[in-house]
Design a protein around this motif. Structure first.
Motif, PDB file in Angstrom:
ATOM      1  N   ALA A  96       0.741  -1.299   0.008  1.00 47.99           N
ATOM      2  CA  ALA A  96      -0.164   0.014  -0.120  1.00 47.99           C
ATOM      3  C   ALA A  96       0.968   1.145  -0.069  1.00 47.99           C
ATOM      4  CB  ALA A  96      -1.029  -0.017   1.251  1.00 47.99           C
ATOM      5  N   ASP A  97       0.596   2.048  -0.968  1.00 50.55           N
ATOM      6  CA  ASP A  97       1.684   3.220  -1.132  1.00 50.55           C
ATOM      7  C   ASP A  97       0.896   4.588  -1.339  1.00 50.55           C
ATOM      8  OD1 ASP A  97       3.467   4.574  -3.403  1.00 50.55           O
ATOM      9  OD2 ASP A  97       4.500   4.092  -1.683  1.00 50.55           O
ATOM     10  N   ARG A  98       1.235   5.482  -0.797  1.00 54.84           N
ATOM     11  CA  ARG A  98       0.977   6.890  -1.044  1.00 54.84           C
ATOM     12  C   ARG A  98       2.226   7.808  -0.393  1.00 54.84           C
ATOM     13  NH1 ARG A  98      -3.332   9.047   0.492  1.00 54.84           N
ATOM     14  NH2 ARG A  98      -2.587  11.133   1.112  1.00 54.84           N
ATOM     15  N   PRO A  99       2.317   9.274  -1.295  1.00 55.94           N
ATOM     16  CA  PRO A  99       3.409   9.906  -1.079  1.00 55.94           C
ATOM     17  C   PRO A  99       3.644   9.944   0.440  1.00 55.94           C
ATOM     18  CG  PRO A  99       1.872  10.958  -2.498  1.00 55.94           C
ATOM     19  CD  PRO A  99       1.346   9.760  -2.023  1.00 55.94           C
ATOM     20  N   GLY A 100       5.038   9.471   0.856  1.00 54.83           N
ATOM     21  CA  GLY A 100       5.560   9.707   2.266  1.00 54.83           C
ATOM     22  C   GLY A 100       5.273   8.426   2.991  1.00 54.83           C
ATOM     23  N   LEU A 101       4.504   7.510   2.487  1.00 56.99           N
ATOM     24  CA  LEU A 101       3.899   6.513   3.473  1.00 56.99           C
ATOM     25  C   LEU A 101       3.757   5.217   2.525  1.00 56.99           C
ATOM     26  CD1 LEU A 101       2.879   6.078   6.192  1.00 56.99           C
ATOM     27  CD2 LEU A 101       0.792   6.467   5.476  1.00 56.99           C
ATOM     28  N   GLY A 102       4.282   4.062   3.162  1.00 61.22           N
ATOM     29  CA  GLY A 102       4.199   2.789   2.357  1.00 61.22           C
ATOM     30  C   GLY A 102       3.958   1.554   3.346  1.00 61.22           C
ATOM     31  N   PHE A 103       3.446   0.441   2.920  1.00 58.38           N
ATOM     32  CA  PHE A 103       3.403  -0.514   3.826  1.00 58.38           C
ATOM     33  C   PHE A 103       3.393  -1.779   3.002  1.00 58.38           C
ATOM     34  CE2 PHE A 103       2.280   1.774   7.488  1.00 58.38           C
ATOM     35  CZ  PHE A 103       1.173   2.639   7.177  1.00 58.38           C
ATOM     36  N   TRP A 104       4.063  -2.970   3.599  1.00 56.57           N
ATOM     37  CA  TRP A 104       3.953  -4.210   2.920  1.00 56.57           C
ATOM     38  C   TRP A 104       3.632  -5.257   3.927  1.00 56.57           C
ATOM     39  CZ3 TRP A 104       6.283  -4.707  -1.907  1.00 56.57           C
ATOM     40  CH2 TRP A 104       6.928  -3.795  -2.454  1.00 56.57           C
ATOM     41  N   GLY A 105       3.198  -6.403   3.149  1.00 58.45           N
ATOM     42  CA  GLY A 105       2.627  -7.606   3.835  1.00 58.45           C
ATOM     43  C   GLY A 105       3.927  -8.627   3.879  1.00 58.45           C
TER      44      GLY A 105
END
Length: 115
Positions: A97-106
């Motif tokens: 999941a990604d947006r400017p300045g922020l991201g997450f991974w499973g």
């Protein structure tokens, strides 16, 4: 706490199908660009497919016409329908999941295509 949890991986014969799911908690899917990546042994992680907040999709050339990415923001879930699987599709598949300045991974789910 944000969590992305992939499921649906497994062993499948060449030509078979699998459907991967990515369920999110602690995150509002609708504001993120979502994506599937994969990493085969000894290779770099590569993008498989992406889907924007508005539903625009993009695919790696190697999976075009065989894989379909989709999302259900109401369920905070993303999917990857994989058809006509090939041995070269064998990898650990990750959602992001990604947006400017922020991201997450499973944590990833293993897909093995073998006879």
């Amino acid at each position: 706490q944000v969590q992305l949890v992939e499921s649906g991986g497994g062993l499948v014969q060449p030509g078979g199908s699998l459907r991967l799911s990515c369920a999110g908690s602690g995150i509002r899917f609708s504001i993120f660009t979502m994506a599937w990546y994969r990493q085969a042994p000894g290779k770099q992680r590569e993008m498989v497919a992406t889907i924007t907040q508005g539903g625009t999709t993009n695919y790696a050339d190697s999976v075009k016409g065989r894989f379909t990415i989709s999302r259900d923001n109401a369920k905070n879930t993303m999917y990857l329908q994989m058809n006509s699987l090939k041995p070269e599709d064998t990898a650990v598949y990750y959602c992001s999941a990604d947006r400017p300045g922020l991201g997450f991974w499973g944590q990833g789910t293993q897909v093995t295509v073998s006879s």
